[in-house]
Design an enzyme around this catalytic site. Structure first.
Site, PDB file in Angstrom:
ATOM      1  N   LYS A 167      -9.438  -1.873  -7.903  1.00 17.28           N
ATOM      2  CA  LYS A 167     -10.057  -0.558  -8.044  1.00 17.28           C
ATOM      3  C   LYS A 167      -9.000   0.542  -8.119  1.00 17.28           C
ATOM      4  O   LYS A 167      -9.204   1.572  -8.740  1.00 17.28           O
ATOM      5  CB  LYS A 167     -11.089  -0.270  -6.963  1.00 17.28           C
ATOM      6  N   LYS A 189      -3.404  -7.348 -12.464  1.00 17.06           N
ATOM      7  CA  LYS A 189      -4.434  -7.766 -11.517  1.00 17.06           C
ATOM      8  C   LYS A 189      -5.573  -6.734 -11.506  1.00 17.06           C
ATOM      9  O   LYS A 189      -5.307  -5.527 -11.451  1.00 17.06           O
ATOM     10  CB  LYS A 189      -3.809  -7.848 -10.114  1.00 17.06           C
ATOM     11  N   LYS A 220       0.834  -1.208   0.000  1.00 19.31           N
ATOM     12  CA  LYS A 220       0.000   0.000   0.000  1.00 19.31           C
ATOM     13  C   LYS A 220       0.867   1.257   0.000  1.00 19.31           C
ATOM     14  O   LYS A 220       0.542   2.247  -0.651  1.00 19.31           O
ATOM     15  CB  LYS A 220      -0.959  -0.020   1.186  1.00 19.31           C
TER      16      LYS A 220
HETATM   17  P1  ADP Z   1      -8.846  -3.987  -4.700  1.00 22.09           P
HETATM   18  O1  ADP Z   1      -7.512  -4.553  -5.189  1.00 22.09           O
HETATM   19  O2  ADP Z   1      -9.760  -3.682  -5.838  1.00 22.09           O
HETATM   20  O3  ADP Z   1      -8.641  -2.813  -3.772  1.00 22.09           O
HETATM   21  P2  ADP Z   1      -9.412  -5.455  -2.324  1.00 22.09           P
HETATM   22  O4  ADP Z   1      -7.973  -5.487  -1.965  1.00 22.09           O
HETATM   23  O5  ADP Z   1     -10.323  -4.555  -1.545  1.00 22.09           O
HETATM   24  O6  ADP Z   1      -9.563  -5.123  -3.879  1.00 22.09           O
HETATM   25  O7  ADP Z   1      -9.953  -6.949  -2.292  1.00 22.09           O
HETATM   26  C1  ADP Z   1     -11.096  -7.399  -1.622  1.00 22.09           C
HETATM   27  C2  ADP Z   1     -11.181  -8.898  -1.803  1.00 22.09           C
HETATM   28  O8  ADP Z   1     -11.320  -9.234  -3.203  1.00 22.09           O
HETATM   29  C3  ADP Z   1      -9.937  -9.648  -1.322  1.00 22.09           C
HETATM   30  O9  ADP Z   1     -10.358 -10.817  -0.653  1.00 22.09           O
HETATM   31  C4  ADP Z   1      -9.178 -10.015  -2.570  1.00 22.09           C
HETATM   32  O10 ADP Z   1      -8.507 -11.234  -2.425  1.00 22.09           O
HETATM   33  C5  ADP Z   1     -10.292 -10.106  -3.626  1.00 22.09           C
HETATM   34  N1  ADP Z   1      -9.783  -9.622  -4.918  1.00 22.09           N
HETATM   35  C6  ADP Z   1      -9.548  -8.331  -5.262  1.00 22.09           C
HETATM   36  N2  ADP Z   1      -9.070  -8.223  -6.517  1.00 22.09           N
HETATM   37  C7  ADP Z   1      -8.986  -9.491  -6.989  1.00 22.09           C
HETATM   38  C8  ADP Z   1      -8.562 -10.054  -8.232  1.00 22.09           C
HETATM   39  N3  ADP Z   1      -8.147  -9.287  -9.239  1.00 22.09           N
HETATM   40  N4  ADP Z   1      -8.587 -11.396  -8.360  1.00 22.09           N
HETATM   41  C9  ADP Z   1      -9.026 -12.200  -7.353  1.00 22.09           C
HETATM   42  N5  ADP Z   1      -9.451 -11.729  -6.157  1.00 22.09           N
HETATM   43  C10 ADP Z   1      -9.433 -10.401  -5.966  1.00 22.09           C
END
Ligand code: ADP
Ligand code: TRP
Length: 333
Positions: free
Chosen positions: A194, A191, A110
């Site tokens: 958001k 990947k 982060k």
């Molecule tokens: P972001 O990367 O969009 O901020 P988060 O870190 O808030 O997403 O992820 C929330 C949940 O969704 C976590 O459990 C994470 O493992 C899953 N997740 C997020 N992005 C992916 C992805 N591209 N592929 C698989 N799982 C994901």
């Protein structure tokens, strides 16, 4: 099994969140005692606009319910409706070494993404541990990126039990339950996230969703030439959503040549609608209902509190924070 998981209300949920998290949560509700919550305290590490924070919290609840979470089976609640987690977080922070948190990979990631190094961000895994330990969860379904946090939770429960348990396991040691181990790619092939601006949101309008899918980055192999399915983002996404027979056909069409990427993108857009079209309608209906979502969240919090408060009373007693024998309901009311 008691199952707990949470999702931050830090942005609109996307396909990666669904396939990597929510889908598994919802499937688990049928055979387990499930607790799912909206991590709006955690979201405060990044969302500093109060109106947006309120909106995103409600959005996550609507998303869960539209996608099939059944509030009769699983408890769905807002993290802030269970303030005992903050109390437990403090207690855990008093038995947890700073070194453990310094090793957290997601904190370093982060910072690399440019987030401010606040204490909230640094202590994020302690709050997460409190979320889990407070409902005495056996299993925590999470994506690969969160497994370290669950291991840290088990460590923190161990520190607490060793320090204050007097031989008893006051805090139950949880285990991570890995969701599908794949990573959903975004429209640029990285990947989906958001924060990378490459996501396909779950509940955008059909028109914008289709436009987003048609915009997935592909290589410039001419239509008539054979194509490599193993390096194609559209193929990778479709394989997470379509069955094996269909993917075998696509694989052959890629290799034979004569197929444009537009064809497979159109199929992906159609598959997306098959999977989420009716949920979008359900969500629109739920959104009109002012009280339903609120009632679900309040009921979910009550169910979580029924476990959390007696446990906290044990915890407070174990560490000598209760010096008078006042029952906690008197103190809290
Ligand atoms: P972001 O990367 O969009 O901020 P988060 O870190 O808030 O997403 O992820 C929330 C949940 O969704 C976590 O459990 C994470 O493992 C899953 N997740 C997020 N992005 C992916 C992805 N591209 N592929 C698989 N799982 C994901
Ligand atoms: N850190 C998790 C994520 O970013 C969200 C979360 C907060 C969580 N508390 C939790 C997940 C407790 C599982 C259990 O996805």
């Amino acid at each position: 099994m008691r199952v707990l998981s949470g999702i931050q209300s830090s942005g609109k949920l996307h396909l990666g969140n669904y396939l990597g998290a929510l889908k598994q949560h919802i499937e688990l509700q049928n055979d387990n005692d499930c607790f799912f919550f909206i991590a709006n305290y955690h979201a405060l590490t990044t969302v500093h606009d109060p109106d947006l924070a309120r909106q995103l919290t409600r959005d996550v609840a609507l998303d869960y319910l539209a996608l099939g979470l059944d509030p009769k089976k699983a408890a769905l609640y807002r993290q802030t409706d269970l303030p005992q987690v903050c109390e437990l977080q403090w207690i855990l922070s008093c038995v947890t070494g700073k070194g453990l948190l310094e090793r957290a990979v997601s904190y370093k990631d982060k910072l690399e993404k440019g987030l401010q190094a606040s204490m909230g961000l640094f202590c994020y895994p302690i709050l997460q541990a409190a979320d889990i330990l407070i409902v005495e969860a056996d299993w925590v379904p999470v994506g690969k990126d969160q497994v370290q946090h669950i291991e840290m939770t088990a460590d923190m429960a161990g520190y607490f039990n060793n320090t204050f348990g007097g031989g008893e396991e006051i805090l139950k040691i949880p285990k991570a339950r890995l969701n599908q181990a794949f990573t959903v790619p975004g429209i640029d092939g990285q990947k989906m996230s958001k924060s990378y601006g490459n996501a396909i949101d779950l509940f955008d309008t059909p028109k914008r969703t289709k436009k987003r899918i048609m915009g997935i980055v592909t290589d410039s192999t001419p239509v008539e030439d054979p194509k490599d399915p193993t390096t194609c983002n559209v193929f990778a996404m479709l394989s997470l959503m379509a069955d094996e027979d269909e993917m075998t056909e696509w694989r052959e069409r890629y290799r034979a040549g004569g197929m444009g990427y537009g064809d497979v993108k159109k199929r992906l857009a159609e598959r997306f609608e098959e999977m989420f079209g009716s949920a979008r309608e359900r969500r629109a209906e739920l959104e009109q209902d002012e009280t339903f979502v609120e009632d679900v969240l309040v009921d979910g919090a009550k169910r979580a509190k029924a476990i959390a408060e007696p446990l906290m009373e044990k915890v407070r007693n174990a560490c000598g924070l209760r010096t008078a024998a006042l029952p906690s309901d008197k103190l809290l009311s």
